[in-house]
Structure formats: structure tokens, C-alpha cells
Design a protein around this motif. Structure first.
Motif, PDB file in Angstrom:
ATOM      1  N   MET A   1     -15.086  11.633   0.255  1.00 27.32           N
ATOM      2  CA  MET A   1     -14.104  11.159  -0.700  1.00 27.32           C
ATOM      3  C   MET A   1     -14.818  10.847  -2.021  1.00 27.32           C
ATOM      4  O   MET A   1     -15.909  10.295  -2.033  1.00 27.32           O
ATOM      5  N   ASP A   2     -14.192  11.191  -3.107  1.00 28.07           N
ATOM      6  CA  ASP A   2     -14.733  10.963  -4.438  1.00 28.07           C
ATOM      7  C   ASP A   2     -14.874   9.459  -4.705  1.00 28.07           C
ATOM      8  O   ASP A   2     -13.980   8.674  -4.405  1.00 28.07           O
ATOM      9  N   LEU A   3     -16.022   9.061  -5.268  1.00 33.06           N
ATOM     10  CA  LEU A   3     -16.267   7.650  -5.564  1.00 33.06           C
ATOM     11  C   LEU A   3     -15.190   7.071  -6.474  1.00 33.06           C
ATOM     12  O   LEU A   3     -14.764   5.931  -6.310  1.00 33.06           O
ATOM     13  N   PHE A   4     -14.713   7.862  -7.432  1.00 32.09           N
ATOM     14  CA  PHE A   4     -13.660   7.425  -8.347  1.00 32.09           C
ATOM     15  C   PHE A   4     -12.403   7.040  -7.569  1.00 32.09           C
ATOM     16  O   PHE A   4     -11.776   6.017  -7.842  1.00 32.09           O
ATOM     17  N   ILE A   5     -12.028   7.840  -6.588  1.00 29.29           N
ATOM     18  CA  ILE A   5     -10.832   7.564  -5.780  1.00 29.29           C
ATOM     19  C   ILE A   5     -11.033   6.303  -4.944  1.00 29.29           C
ATOM     20  O   ILE A   5     -10.129   5.487  -4.804  1.00 29.29           O
ATOM     21  N   ILE A   6     -12.239   6.121  -4.421  1.00 28.12           N
ATOM     22  CA  ILE A   6     -12.528   4.929  -3.627  1.00 28.12           C
ATOM     23  C   ILE A   6     -12.381   3.669  -4.487  1.00 28.12           C
ATOM     24  O   ILE A   6     -11.761   2.694  -4.079  1.00 28.12           O
ATOM     25  N   ILE A   7     -12.928   3.697  -5.697  1.00 29.44           N
ATOM     26  CA  ILE A   7     -12.855   2.538  -6.585  1.00 29.44           C
ATOM     27  C   ILE A   7     -11.415   2.281  -7.021  1.00 29.44           C
ATOM     28  O   ILE A   7     -10.963   1.143  -7.066  1.00 29.44           O
ATOM     29  N   GLU A   8     -10.674   3.347  -7.328  1.00 26.90           N
ATOM     30  CA  GLU A   8      -9.267   3.196  -7.713  1.00 26.90           C
ATOM     31  C   GLU A   8      -8.458   2.609  -6.556  1.00 26.90           C
ATOM     32  O   GLU A   8      -7.611   1.738  -6.755  1.00 26.90           O
ATOM     33  N   ARG A  10      -9.639   0.695  -4.216  1.00 28.86           N
ATOM     34  CA  ARG A  10     -10.045  -0.707  -4.108  1.00 28.86           C
ATOM     35  C   ARG A  10      -9.263  -1.567  -5.092  1.00 28.86           C
ATOM     36  O   ARG A  10      -8.812  -2.657  -4.761  1.00 28.86           O
ATOM     37  N   LEU A  11      -9.082  -1.078  -6.323  1.00 24.35           N
ATOM     38  CA  LEU A  11      -8.321  -1.823  -7.330  1.00 24.35           C
ATOM     39  C   LEU A  11      -6.885  -2.041  -6.860  1.00 24.35           C
ATOM     40  O   LEU A  11      -6.362  -3.154  -6.952  1.00 24.35           O
ATOM     41  N   LEU A  12      -6.249  -0.995  -6.345  1.00 28.16           N
ATOM     42  CA  LEU A  12      -4.883  -1.129  -5.832  1.00 28.16           C
ATOM     43  C   LEU A  12      -4.846  -2.127  -4.676  1.00 28.16           C
ATOM     44  O   LEU A  12      -3.948  -2.970  -4.596  1.00 28.16           O
ATOM     45  N   THR A  13      -5.831  -2.078  -3.807  1.00 29.14           N
ATOM     46  CA  THR A  13      -5.891  -3.001  -2.673  1.00 29.14           C
ATOM     47  C   THR A  13      -6.025  -4.443  -3.151  1.00 29.14           C
ATOM     48  O   THR A  13      -5.396  -5.351  -2.597  1.00 29.14           O
ATOM     49  N   LEU A  14      -6.824  -4.668  -4.188  1.00 30.15           N
ATOM     50  CA  LEU A  14      -6.971  -6.021  -4.733  1.00 30.15           C
ATOM     51  C   LEU A  14      -5.647  -6.541  -5.285  1.00 30.15           C
ATOM     52  O   LEU A  14      -5.265  -7.689  -5.042  1.00 30.15           O
ATOM     53  N   ILE A  15      -4.929  -5.691  -6.013  1.00 31.11           N
ATOM     54  CA  ILE A  15      -3.641  -6.106  -6.588  1.00 31.11           C
ATOM     55  C   ILE A  15      -2.616  -6.324  -5.477  1.00 31.11           C
ATOM     56  O   ILE A  15      -1.854  -7.300  -5.506  1.00 31.11           O
ATOM     57  N   PHE A  63      -2.094  -0.961 -15.839  1.00 34.59           N
ATOM     58  CA  PHE A  63      -3.254  -1.798 -15.542  1.00 34.59           C
ATOM     59  C   PHE A  63      -4.451  -0.931 -15.148  1.00 34.59           C
ATOM     60  O   PHE A  63      -5.578  -1.160 -15.597  1.00 34.59           O
ATOM     61  N   LYS A  64      -4.188   0.066 -14.328  1.00 35.50           N
ATOM     62  CA  LYS A  64      -5.233   0.986 -13.887  1.00 35.50           C
ATOM     63  C   LYS A  64      -5.862   1.705 -15.083  1.00 35.50           C
ATOM     64  O   LYS A  64      -7.086   1.825 -15.172  1.00 35.50           O
ATOM     65  N   GLU A  65      -5.031   2.147 -16.017  1.00 35.25           N
ATOM     66  CA  GLU A  65      -5.540   2.792 -17.238  1.00 35.25           C
ATOM     67  C   GLU A  65      -6.395   1.814 -18.032  1.00 35.25           C
ATOM     68  O   GLU A  65      -7.464   2.164 -18.511  1.00 35.25           O
ATOM     69  N   ARG A  66      -5.900   0.593 -18.161  1.00 35.70           N
ATOM     70  CA  ARG A  66      -6.625  -0.434 -18.917  1.00 35.70           C
ATOM     71  C   ARG A  66      -7.978  -0.727 -18.280  1.00 35.70           C
ATOM     72  O   ARG A  66      -8.950  -1.023 -18.969  1.00 35.70           O
ATOM     73  N   MET A  67      -8.040  -0.644 -16.962  1.00 35.35           N
ATOM     74  CA  MET A  67      -9.287  -0.892 -16.240  1.00 35.35           C
ATOM     75  C   MET A  67     -10.199   0.337 -16.241  1.00 35.35           C
ATOM     76  O   MET A  67     -11.311   0.271 -15.755  1.00 35.35           O
ATOM     77  N   GLY A  68      -9.710   1.460 -16.782  1.00 32.07           N
ATOM     78  CA  GLY A  68     -10.547   2.642 -16.902  1.00 32.07           C
ATOM     79  C   GLY A  68     -10.479   3.598 -15.734  1.00 32.07           C
ATOM     80  O   GLY A  68     -11.377   4.422 -15.552  1.00 32.07           O
ATOM     81  N   PHE A  69      -9.431   3.516 -14.921  1.00 27.73           N
ATOM     82  CA  PHE A  69      -9.318   4.388 -13.757  1.00 27.73           C
ATOM     83  C   PHE A  69      -8.238   5.437 -13.901  1.00 27.73           C
ATOM     84  O   PHE A  69      -7.775   5.981 -12.925  1.00 27.73           O
ATOM     85  N   GLY A  70      -7.841   5.741 -15.111  1.00 27.87           N
ATOM     86  CA  GLY A  70      -6.834   6.773 -15.318  1.00 27.87           C
ATOM     87  C   GLY A  70      -7.461   7.949 -16.021  1.00 27.87           C
ATOM     88  O   GLY A  70      -8.619   8.283 -15.826  1.00 27.87           O
ATOM     89  N   ASP A  71      -6.697   8.569 -16.872  1.00 30.67           N
ATOM     90  CA  ASP A  71      -7.172   9.726 -17.616  1.00 30.67           C
ATOM     91  C   ASP A  71      -8.087   9.337 -18.768  1.00 30.67           C
ATOM     92  O   ASP A  71      -8.837  10.150 -19.271  1.00 30.67           O
ATOM     93  N   THR A 100     -11.024 -11.869  -8.183  1.00 31.05           N
ATOM     94  CA  THR A 100     -12.085 -12.435  -9.012  1.00 31.05           C
ATOM     95  C   THR A 100     -13.419 -11.765  -8.698  1.00 31.05           C
ATOM     96  O   THR A 100     -14.161 -11.374  -9.602  1.00 31.05           O
ATOM     97  N   ARG A 101     -13.695 -11.598  -7.447  1.00 31.53           N
ATOM     98  CA  ARG A 101     -14.936 -10.928  -7.030  1.00 31.53           C
ATOM     99  C   ARG A 101     -14.984  -9.492  -7.546  1.00 31.53           C
ATOM    100  O   ARG A 101     -16.024  -9.014  -7.999  1.00 31.53           O
ATOM    101  N   GLY A 102     -13.855  -8.808  -7.483  1.00 31.97           N
ATOM    102  CA  GLY A 102     -13.789  -7.442  -7.998  1.00 31.97           C
ATOM    103  C   GLY A 102     -14.062  -7.375  -9.491  1.00 31.97           C
ATOM    104  O   GLY A 102     -14.760  -6.475  -9.970  1.00 31.97           O
TER     105      GLY A 102
END
Length: 110
Positions: A1-8, A10-15, A63-71, A100-102
Motif C-alpha cells: 500500500m502506498d505510504l500516502f494512502i496509509i497516512i491519509e 490515518r488522518l481520517l481515522t483520527l477525525i 481539511f485533508k487538502e489543508r493538511m496536504g493530503f489532497g491534490d 493531538t499526537r497525530g
């Protein structure tokens, strides 16, 4: 799995954790019954499974775009973050502490 997808993911899971943890604040009779019949972690896991996007108010994509996980690149790192919590222990432990940890992992000042 692409690292970018894993991090994205994780962000959704945190929210989702922040949103799901708020069920303990509702104080509804159904939540109280669940609390007496199951552990907090079981309620949390069950709620996570039921919570599907789109949510009633769903700004996650922005929010995802603002965090840098979009286009848009490069990845934006917040210098500081101000997080508000209430008096719900479950909401803090299951939602806000992981978020907070994220943010700290991404370089946000502490």
C-alpha cells in the motif's frame, strides 16, 4: 500500500475517533444502556463501524487538502494548533489525545 494512502487513512481515522468519542457526550438513554452493557472500547469500535461518510457536516475533504493530503502539494505543517476539549474523559482519551499526537508527529509545536 502506498505510504500516502496509509497516512491519509490515518488522518481520517483520527477525525473519526474524535467524532465517535463524542457519543459519550450525548447523554441519551441508548448511550447509557450501551455503557452499562459493554465496555467503552466496544462502544467506540461499534460506533466507528456505523459512522460512514458523508457525515451530516462533512468538511473532511477540505481539511485533508489543508493538511496536504489532497491534490495540492507540498504538505502543510501547522506551526501551532489550538484544540478545545470538554469534560468527557472518553472524548479526550479516545478522540483528542490521538489527534493531538497525530499533529505533534507532523511537526506541530507543543
Amino acid at each position: 500500500m502506498d505510504l500516502f494512502i496509509i497516512i491519509e487513512t490515518r488522518l481520517l481515522t483520527l477525525i473519526e475517533g474524535v467524532l465517535t468519542a463524542n457519543i459519550f457526550d450525548w447523554g441519551s438513554h441508548a448511550c447509557v444502556d450501551l455503557y452499562h452493557k459493554r465496555t467503552i472500547i466496544e462502544i467506540y469500535r461499534m460506533s466507528c463501524k456505523k459512522m460512514q461518510r458523508p457525515w451530516r457536516v462533512d468538511d473532511f475533504d477540505a481539511f485533508k487538502e489543508r493538511m496536504g493530503f489532497g491534490d495540492k502539494k507540498p504538505c502543510f505543517r501547522h506551526k501551532r494548533a489550538l484544540l478545545f476539549v470538554d469534560n468527557s474523559g472518553a472524548g479526550v482519551v479516545l478522540g483528542m489525545l490521538p489527534l493531538t499526537r497525530g499533529l505533534l508527529r507532523r511537526g506541530t509545536e507543543h
